[in-house]
Design a protein around this motif. Structure first.
Motif, mmCIF file in Angstrom:
data_model
loop_
_atom_site.group_PDB
_atom_site.id
_atom_site.type_symbol
_atom_site.label_atom_id
_atom_site.label_comp_id
_atom_site.label_asym_id
_atom_site.label_seq_id
_atom_site.Cartn_x
_atom_site.Cartn_y
_atom_site.Cartn_z
ATOM 1 N N VAL A 31 26.431 -145.754 127.619
ATOM 2 C CA VAL A 31 25.334 -146.402 127.108
ATOM 3 C C VAL A 31 25.477 -148.049 127.175
ATOM 4 C CG1 VAL A 31 24.139 -144.633 125.474
ATOM 5 C CG2 VAL A 31 26.120 -145.875 124.746
ATOM 6 N N ASP A 32 26.515 -148.613 126.799
ATOM 7 C CA ASP A 32 26.602 -150.138 126.792
ATOM 8 C C ASP A 32 27.237 -150.548 128.148
ATOM 9 O OD1 ASP A 32 25.842 -149.852 124.187
ATOM 10 O OD2 ASP A 32 27.771 -149.415 123.449
ATOM 11 N N SER A 33 26.871 -149.892 129.220
ATOM 12 C CA SER A 33 27.569 -150.495 130.321
ATOM 13 C C SER A 33 26.743 -151.484 130.897
ATOM 14 C CB SER A 33 27.650 -149.201 131.494
ATOM 15 O OG SER A 33 27.741 -149.846 132.705
ATOM 16 N N ASN A 34 27.491 -152.250 131.597
ATOM 17 C CA ASN A 34 26.832 -153.663 132.314
ATOM 18 C C ASN A 34 26.899 -153.633 133.878
ATOM 19 O OD1 ASN A 34 26.579 -155.002 129.806
ATOM 20 N ND2 ASN A 34 28.588 -155.594 130.176
ATOM 21 N N VAL A 35 27.105 -152.068 134.173
ATOM 22 C CA VAL A 35 27.097 -152.152 135.667
ATOM 23 C C VAL A 35 25.904 -151.153 136.174
ATOM 24 C CG1 VAL A 35 29.501 -152.629 135.672
ATOM 25 C CG2 VAL A 35 28.859 -150.132 135.907
ATOM 26 N N ASP A 36 25.631 -151.077 137.440
ATOM 27 C CA ASP A 36 25.010 -149.772 137.949
ATOM 28 C C ASP A 36 25.819 -148.627 138.259
ATOM 29 O OD1 ASP A 36 22.605 -151.308 138.123
ATOM 30 O OD2 ASP A 36 22.973 -151.820 140.258
ATOM 31 N N ILE A 37 25.293 -147.542 137.769
ATOM 32 C CA ILE A 37 25.995 -146.409 137.711
ATOM 33 C C ILE A 37 25.414 -145.387 138.512
ATOM 34 C CG2 ILE A 37 27.231 -144.513 136.009
ATOM 35 C CD1 ILE A 37 26.726 -146.450 133.546
ATOM 36 N N VAL A 38 26.230 -144.626 139.332
ATOM 37 C CA VAL A 38 25.462 -143.589 139.937
ATOM 38 C C VAL A 38 26.730 -142.424 140.192
ATOM 39 C CG1 VAL A 38 24.765 -143.096 142.418
ATOM 40 C CG2 VAL A 38 24.703 -145.581 141.686
ATOM 41 N N ILE A 39 25.996 -141.220 140.302
ATOM 42 C CA ILE A 39 26.662 -139.974 140.292
ATOM 43 C C ILE A 39 26.069 -139.465 141.535
ATOM 44 C CG2 ILE A 39 27.505 -139.774 137.990
ATOM 45 C CD1 ILE A 39 25.399 -137.611 137.623
ATOM 46 N N CYS A 40 26.806 -138.789 142.455
ATOM 47 C CA CYS A 40 26.443 -138.137 143.607
ATOM 48 C C CYS A 40 27.036 -136.619 143.649
ATOM 49 C CB CYS A 40 26.922 -138.987 144.828
ATOM 50 S SG CYS A 40 26.388 -140.580 145.033
ATOM 51 N N SER A 45 23.215 -129.442 142.648
ATOM 52 C CA SER A 45 22.951 -129.853 141.037
ATOM 53 C C SER A 45 22.161 -131.113 140.922
ATOM 54 C CB SER A 45 24.539 -130.373 140.590
ATOM 55 O OG SER A 45 25.299 -129.084 140.596
ATOM 56 N N ILE A 46 21.551 -131.590 142.234
ATOM 57 C CA ILE A 46 20.821 -132.809 141.964
ATOM 58 C C ILE A 46 19.670 -132.761 141.093
ATOM 59 C CG2 ILE A 46 19.243 -134.290 143.482
ATOM 60 C CD1 ILE A 46 21.301 -134.286 145.587
ATOM 61 N N GLU A 47 18.845 -131.775 141.018
ATOM 62 C CA GLU A 47 17.626 -131.501 140.230
ATOM 63 C C GLU A 47 18.144 -131.799 138.774
ATOM 64 O OE1 GLU A 47 15.404 -128.033 141.204
ATOM 65 O OE2 GLU A 47 13.579 -128.951 140.101
ATOM 66 N N ALA A 48 19.152 -130.728 138.504
ATOM 67 C CA ALA A 48 19.570 -130.769 137.082
ATOM 68 C C ALA A 48 19.933 -132.275 136.339
ATOM 69 C CB ALA A 48 20.484 -129.716 136.919
ATOM 70 N N ALA A 49 20.672 -132.919 137.522
ATOM 71 C CA ALA A 49 21.242 -134.205 137.265
ATOM 72 C C ALA A 49 20.285 -135.276 137.208
ATOM 73 C CB ALA A 49 22.199 -134.563 138.432
ATOM 74 N N VAL A 50 19.077 -135.370 137.974
ATOM 75 C CA VAL A 50 18.047 -136.122 137.509
ATOM 76 C C VAL A 50 17.465 -136.036 136.350
ATOM 77 C CG1 VAL A 50 15.886 -136.919 138.849
ATOM 78 C CG2 VAL A 50 17.919 -136.601 140.285
ATOM 79 N N GLU A 51 17.337 -134.706 136.052
ATOM 80 C CA GLU A 51 16.552 -134.472 134.564
ATOM 81 C C GLU A 51 17.562 -135.047 133.565
ATOM 82 O OE1 GLU A 51 14.702 -130.473 134.828
ATOM 83 O OE2 GLU A 51 15.393 -130.194 132.923
ATOM 84 N N LEU A 52 18.849 -134.477 133.637
ATOM 85 C CA LEU A 52 19.573 -134.843 132.487
ATOM 86 C C LEU A 52 19.710 -136.532 132.485
ATOM 87 C CD1 LEU A 52 22.155 -132.131 132.648
ATOM 88 C CD2 LEU A 52 20.484 -132.440 130.969
ATOM 89 N N THR A 53 19.957 -137.034 133.427
ATOM 90 C CA THR A 53 20.245 -138.403 133.185
ATOM 91 C C THR A 53 18.896 -139.549 133.001
ATOM 92 O OG1 THR A 53 19.837 -138.792 135.550
ATOM 93 C CG2 THR A 53 22.164 -138.517 134.928
ATOM 94 N N SER A 54 17.798 -138.818 133.065
ATOM 95 C CA SER A 54 16.350 -139.577 132.877
ATOM 96 C C SER A 54 16.577 -140.310 131.489
ATOM 97 C CB SER A 54 15.420 -138.629 133.034
ATOM 98 O OG SER A 54 14.086 -138.743 132.161
ATOM 99 N N GLY A 55 16.206 -141.702 131.484
ATOM 100 C CA GLY A 55 16.456 -142.293 130.177
ATOM 101 C C GLY A 55 17.735 -142.916 130.139
ATOM 102 N N SER A 56 18.703 -142.567 130.986
ATOM 103 C CA SER A 56 20.162 -143.139 130.641
ATOM 104 C C SER A 56 20.311 -144.098 131.898
ATOM 105 C CB SER A 56 20.891 -142.257 130.881
ATOM 106 O OG SER A 56 21.575 -141.764 132.011
ATOM 107 N N PRO A 57 21.172 -144.848 131.612
ATOM 108 C CA PRO A 57 21.753 -145.812 132.812
ATOM 109 C C PRO A 57 22.261 -145.225 133.984
ATOM 110 C CG PRO A 57 23.052 -146.178 131.046
ATOM 111 C CD PRO A 57 22.090 -144.945 130.620
ATOM 112 N N ILE A 58 22.361 -144.008 134.091
ATOM 113 C CA ILE A 58 23.122 -143.231 135.234
ATOM 114 C C ILE A 58 21.985 -143.022 136.111
ATOM 115 C CG2 ILE A 58 24.281 -141.119 135.970
ATOM 116 C CD1 ILE A 58 25.198 -140.949 132.809
#
Ligand code: PGA
Length: 248
Positions: A31-40, A45-58
């Motif tokens: 949550v306190d990260s200063n970098v761009d964070i990406v998971i591939c 699993s993309i649909e679930a990942a987009v949903e679960l990361t919504s509102g987070s910096p990921i």
């Protein structure tokens, strides 16, 4: 100042359930990260990942795509399909795709062009084999890969790229390039980008290092002048390890 970008390439790992668990474990750690964070994650699993990361910096990316919009390409997935799922990044030309799935500089270029048209951020992978390095061919190989990948792109398009330098001999082997060697190649890549565009674009684009990046070597790598992030395989599969990279 270039903002660091740490991307996890999950490769062919994690079922949908495992992906969801990993993301849930990762979220509170970054949550306190200063970098761009990406998971591939895998396509599934993309649909679930987009949903679960919504509102987070990921942010979420995919590991590959086809350059055509649709058609008789059994087993392939188009950029349009991925875009609809809400991905923002796309890994293109990973060495495993080049090695096992006939990816060539030409298909890499077509995919880069297509991804940019779709407003996706390509992470373009380049890197030499151990034989090429031992025969002093690393510079030539990487330069050619970058030039071919970027062929025909406008300056503005080039400015939106991320390039990942991943020496093939360092991927999944536990052998990391020394930070000096990695920085040297990333510097060459920046020179090539400058040749193809201009100084300000070369200074703007982000170049990642990839190949056995771990919590114990990230700091030194990120301390190098030309290294702006990491593309991470193995260590992106454990929430605590990936978080340690993101929070280096
Ligand atoms: P690794 O993989 O971190 O497991 O070496 C890197 C990559 O292939 O992107």
């Amino acid at each position: 100042m270039r903002k660091p970008i740490i991307a996890g390439n999950w490769k062919m790992n994690n079922t949908i359930k495992e992906a969801k668990d990993l993301i849930e474990n990762l979220k509170p750690l970054v949550v306190d990260s200063n970098v761009d964070i990406v998971i591939c994650p895998s396509y599934l699993s993309i649909e679930a990942a987009v949903e679960l990361t919504s509102g987070s910096p990921i942010k979420v990316g995919a590991q590959n795509m086809h350059y055509e919009e649709s058609g008789a390409y059994t087993g392939e997935v188009s950029g349009e399909m991925l875009k609809e799922l809400g991905i923002e990044y796309i890994i293109i030309g990973h060495s495993e795709r080049r090695q096992y799935f006939n990816e060539t500089d030409e298909t890499v270029n077509k995919k880069v062009i297509k991804a940019l048209k779709l407003n996706l951020n390509p992470i373009v992978c380049v890197g030499e084999t151990i034989e090429e390095r031992e025969n002093n061919k690393a510079k030539e190989v990487v330069t050619t890969q970058v030039k071919n990948a970027l062929a025909g792109l406008s300056q503005e398009e080039i400015s939106n790229l991320i390039i990942a330098y991943e020496p093939i001999w360092a991927i999944g082997t536990g052998k990391t390039a020394s930070s000096d060697d990695a920085n040297e190649v990333c510097g060459w890549i920046r020179e090539v980008v400058k040749e193809l565009s201009d100084q300000s674009i070369a200074e703007k684009i982000r170049i990642q290092y990839g190949g056995s990046v771990k919590p114990d070597n990230i700091k030194e790598l990120m301390g190098q002048t030309h290294i702006d992030g990491a593309l991470v395989g193995g260590a992106s599969l454990k929430a605590d390890q990936f978080a340690a990279l993101v929070n280096y």
